[in-house]
Write a protein that holds these residues in place. Structure first.
Motif, PDB file in Angstrom:
ATOM      1  N   LEU B  74       0.826  -1.210   0.000  1.00  0.00           N
ATOM      2  CA  LEU B  74       0.000   0.000   0.000  1.00  0.00           C
ATOM      3  C   LEU B  74       0.856   1.255   0.000  1.00  0.00           C
ATOM      4  CD1 LEU B  74      -2.659  -1.256   2.562  1.00  0.00           C
ATOM      5  CD2 LEU B  74      -3.169  -0.580   0.204  1.00  0.00           C
ATOM      6  N   ILE B  75       1.930   1.223   0.778  1.00  0.00           N
ATOM      7  CA  ILE B  75       2.827   2.379   0.826  1.00  0.00           C
ATOM      8  C   ILE B  75       3.407   2.648  -0.557  1.00  0.00           C
ATOM      9  CG2 ILE B  75       5.121   3.082   1.643  1.00  0.00           C
ATOM     10  CD1 ILE B  75       4.336   1.960   4.415  1.00  0.00           C
ATOM     11  N   GLY B  76       3.651   1.562  -1.308  1.00  0.00           N
ATOM     12  CA  GLY B  76       4.187   1.714  -2.659  1.00  0.00           C
ATOM     13  C   GLY B  76       3.282   2.501  -3.592  1.00  0.00           C
ATOM     14  N   LYS B  77       2.009   2.601  -3.230  1.00  0.00           N
ATOM     15  CA  LYS B  77       1.072   3.372  -4.067  1.00  0.00           C
ATOM     16  C   LYS B  77       1.141   4.866  -3.800  1.00  0.00           C
ATOM     17  CE  LYS B  77      -2.457  -0.251  -4.409  1.00  0.00           C
ATOM     18  NZ  LYS B  77      -3.879  -0.569  -4.194  1.00  0.00           N
ATOM     19  N   ILE B  78       1.876   5.240  -2.763  1.00  0.00           N
ATOM     20  CA  ILE B  78       1.900   6.654  -2.353  1.00  0.00           C
ATOM     21  C   ILE B  78       3.273   7.239  -2.676  1.00  0.00           C
ATOM     22  CG2 ILE B  78       1.653   8.238  -0.414  1.00  0.00           C
ATOM     23  CD1 ILE B  78      -0.112   6.076   0.910  1.00  0.00           C
ATOM     24  N   PRO B  79       3.340   8.117  -3.680  1.00  0.00           N
ATOM     25  CA  PRO B  79       4.639   8.683  -4.050  1.00  0.00           C
ATOM     26  C   PRO B  79       5.264   9.429  -2.872  1.00  0.00           C
ATOM     27  CG  PRO B  79       2.935   9.289  -5.651  1.00  0.00           C
ATOM     28  CD  PRO B  79       2.237   8.671  -4.481  1.00  0.00           C
ATOM     29  N   ASN B  80       6.570   9.252  -2.715  1.00  0.00           N
ATOM     30  CA  ASN B  80       7.328   9.990  -1.700  1.00  0.00           C
ATOM     31  C   ASN B  80       6.903   9.683  -0.265  1.00  0.00           C
ATOM     32  OD1 ASN B  80       8.891  11.428  -3.646  1.00  0.00           O
ATOM     33  ND2 ASN B  80       7.067  12.672  -4.053  1.00  0.00           N
ATOM     34  N   PHE B  81       6.283   8.517  -0.071  1.00  0.00           N
ATOM     35  CA  PHE B  81       5.873   8.180   1.296  1.00  0.00           C
ATOM     36  C   PHE B  81       7.073   8.196   2.235  1.00  0.00           C
ATOM     37  CE2 PHE B  81       5.195   5.471   4.924  1.00  0.00           C
ATOM     38  CZ  PHE B  81       3.888   5.732   5.306  1.00  0.00           C
ATOM     39  N   TRP B  82       8.146   7.509   1.851  1.00  0.00           N
ATOM     40  CA  TRP B  82       9.255   7.350   2.795  1.00  0.00           C
ATOM     41  C   TRP B  82      10.051   8.625   3.003  1.00  0.00           C
ATOM     42  CZ3 TRP B  82       9.031   3.960   6.335  1.00  0.00           C
ATOM     43  CH2 TRP B  82       8.389   2.737   6.106  1.00  0.00           C
ATOM     44  N   VAL B  83      10.290   9.379   1.913  1.00  0.00           N
ATOM     45  CA  VAL B  83      11.057  10.611   2.121  1.00  0.00           C
ATOM     46  C   VAL B  83      10.250  11.590   2.969  1.00  0.00           C
ATOM     47  CG1 VAL B  83      10.323  11.763  -0.034  1.00  0.00           C
ATOM     48  CG2 VAL B  83      12.537  12.348   1.018  1.00  0.00           C
ATOM     49  N   THR B  84       8.932  11.592   2.763  1.00  0.00           N
ATOM     50  CA  THR B  84       8.082  12.464   3.580  1.00  0.00           C
ATOM     51  C   THR B  84       8.121  12.032   5.044  1.00  0.00           C
ATOM     52  OG1 THR B  84       6.627  12.748   1.674  1.00  0.00           O
ATOM     53  CG2 THR B  84       5.751  13.394   3.819  1.00  0.00           C
ATOM     54  N   THR B  85       8.034  10.714   5.252  1.00  0.00           N
ATOM     55  CA  THR B  85       8.074  10.172   6.611  1.00  0.00           C
ATOM     56  C   THR B  85       9.383  10.553   7.311  1.00  0.00           C
ATOM     57  OG1 THR B  85       6.643   8.335   5.974  1.00  0.00           O
ATOM     58  CG2 THR B  85       8.032   8.017   7.936  1.00  0.00           C
ATOM     59  N   PHE B  86      10.501  10.409   6.592  1.00  0.00           N
ATOM     60  CA  PHE B  86      11.800  10.732   7.196  1.00  0.00           C
ATOM     61  C   PHE B  86      11.917  12.237   7.470  1.00  0.00           C
ATOM     62  CE2 PHE B  86      14.053   6.793   5.210  1.00  0.00           C
ATOM     63  CZ  PHE B  86      13.478   5.994   6.187  1.00  0.00           C
ATOM     64  N   VAL B  87      11.433  13.048   6.531  1.00  0.00           N
ATOM     65  CA  VAL B  87      11.507  14.501   6.732  1.00  0.00           C
ATOM     66  C   VAL B  87      10.643  14.930   7.920  1.00  0.00           C
ATOM     67  CG1 VAL B  87      10.770  16.723   5.750  1.00  0.00           C
ATOM     68  CG2 VAL B  87      12.156  15.151   4.388  1.00  0.00           C
ATOM     69  N   ASN B  88       9.537  14.240   8.107  1.00  0.00           N
ATOM     70  CA  ASN B  88       8.650  14.597   9.218  1.00  0.00           C
ATOM     71  C   ASN B  88       9.112  14.041  10.562  1.00  0.00           C
ATOM     72  OD1 ASN B  88       6.966  15.979   7.533  1.00  0.00           O
ATOM     73  ND2 ASN B  88       5.404  14.376   7.417  1.00  0.00           N
ATOM     74  N   HIS B  89      10.100  13.123  10.523  1.00  0.00           N
ATOM     75  CA  HIS B  89      10.592  12.561  11.782  1.00  0.00           C
ATOM     76  C   HIS B  89      11.692  13.464  12.329  1.00  0.00           C
ATOM     77  CE1 HIS B  89      12.447   9.940  14.725  1.00  0.00           C
ATOM     78  NE2 HIS B  89      11.371   9.188  14.669  1.00  0.00           N
ATOM     79  N   PRO B  90      11.501  14.031  13.513  1.00  0.00           N
ATOM     80  CA  PRO B  90      12.445  15.057  13.977  1.00  0.00           C
ATOM     81  C   PRO B  90      13.889  14.573  14.045  1.00  0.00           C
ATOM     82  CG  PRO B  90      10.927  14.389  15.738  1.00  0.00           C
ATOM     83  CD  PRO B  90      10.412  13.797  14.476  1.00  0.00           C
TER      84      PRO B  90
END
Lengths: 267, 267
Positions: B74-90
């Motif tokens: 499911l995550i694979g269907k969402i572009p930039n999921f991981w980079v967004t997640t990492f950027v949002n992680h303090p």
């Protein structure tokens, strides 16, 4: 690309839908909702795992019980087992005044009981023979841990016999064991039953529960079981006051086979 | 009574046998041997409990696996999921240079795998789309824990494309996210794949394994999912570099339902 990824991601969501292999915003929203559902399943499994592990711990607490019982019966056949064990334990001995030791010669049985759900706390019972210090046959202390693991405690009121209240003597001579270990004279060991600090763990309680109770025999036998001349003078290593070595007490050698300590299962 | 309890105990053993209710020295020796036998039974039960708890953890790791798989799909269907997640992680965002973020836009899948016996370590796999930075399709890092829990690690060698070696650029501009959080410019995120310090835990590895992997969606969604104007500028709380908040990473809110953490069963 100079914006943060969050911004870029947002831009793509809002304006870059022409790319054929990118899901539409609606499809992405659906994917997020599905991820949320899957996450709930994962969380549910985590809770089940915790419950199952608690059941294993409870089962083994029950299985160990008859052996602890048998061990206590056997210990009862050995005069001064507990006072010797405490004197030989470097952290506990530092708390013992001379009269504490005399009183602890009447200590015949120690029992540590974890509460049924394990995480909520434990009780320690000290059984005494009739003695000149107090009327009680049993002195108990219960340590209750709240949701975040902070302890509160309550204890038996000690009914001191006249003139024997060890906890109100400011100048109790330290025992021989205590004298070697520290320059200050110790407070009475029995102040443990009157101290109910809300801050921090119950250090003596944890030493008894986690270090002594798992294997008291090793402390009884060390240092001078085989040495007829020995008076406990030769165990100069690792001697520190309880305040200094809280963590050593928790991570002592007797904790080796617990297995589940410090082990997450977060994936 | 001025001698230590150990001495008194010894004296009684040697000379006070006239008391009818005291066991003889031989009987005491036998009691000690029996205590030792009972103690061996207790130790055996402790080992069994550890093994059984490990089996529960392994069982639930297997049960969770298909849900992690489904979540990754499911995550694979969402572009930039991981980079967004990492950027949002303090903690992770503090490690991201501007070009790191660009490269992480090609990160499509993250997998965390604990080794079968759980305690011996874990592996993290990063799957990348074809990109201008390196040839690898997968970058992996394995962290192995020895008997005492000390980590060693090994990783994929990154095959950088000419002129794109992010780990050798000393002056990479910090990303917008990174700039807010620290004055020094960050080393590249990708140095994580080349650092194999033997001392201390792998901080980024543990943050990914224990904090992000249990529930990445919460970081993807925070802070600006609902805010069309938002650019990730409003998450100013809890922003610290990774070095400072190792423990927060381990004890984060996602660990709540693990159950077995920090729980001895030493009774």
């Amino acid at each position: 690309m100079s914006a943060s990824a969050a911004k870029v991601s947002k831009k793509e969501l809002n304006s870059n839908h022409e790319a054929g292999d990118e899901a539409s915003e609606k499809e992405q929203q659906e994917a997020i909702e599905h991820i949320d559902e899957v996450q709930n399943e994962i969380d549910r499994l985590n809770e089940q795992a915790s419950e199952e592990i608690l059941k294993v711990e409870q089962k083994y607490n029950k299985l160990r019980q008859p052996f602890f019982q048998k061990r206590s019966d056997l210990i009862g056949k050995i005069p001064n087992f507990w006072v010797t064990t405490f004197v030989n334990h470097p952290q506990v001995s530092a708390l013992l005044g001379e009269e504490d030791e005399e009183a602890l010669h009447y200590l015949t049985r120690v029992e540590v009981t974890e509460f049924e759900d394990i995480k909520s706390g434990y009780r320690i019972d000290f059984y005494f023979d009739e003695n000149m210090y107090f009327e009680n046959k049993v002195l108990s202390k219960e340590i209750h841990l709240n949701e975040s693991g902070d302890p509160t405690s309550k204890s038996t009121d000690i009914k001191w016999k006249p003139g024997k209240e060890l906890t109100s003597r400011s100048s109790q001579a330290p025992s021989k064991a205590g004298k070697k270990r520290q320059h200050e004279e110790p407070e009475s060991f029995f102040t443990w039953f009157t101290e109910h600090s809300d801050s921090g763990a119950d250090e003596l309680g944890e030493v008894i529960k986690d270090d002594i109770w798992p294997n008291p025999l090793q402390y009884y036998l060390v240092p001078d079981m085989e040495d007829e001349e020995g008076e406990g003078e030769d165990e100069d290593e690792d001697e520190e006051g309880l305040d200094d070595i809280d963590e050593e007490g928790e991570d002592g050698e007797e904790d080796d086979d617990d297995g589940e300590d410090d082990e997450g299962e977060d994936d």
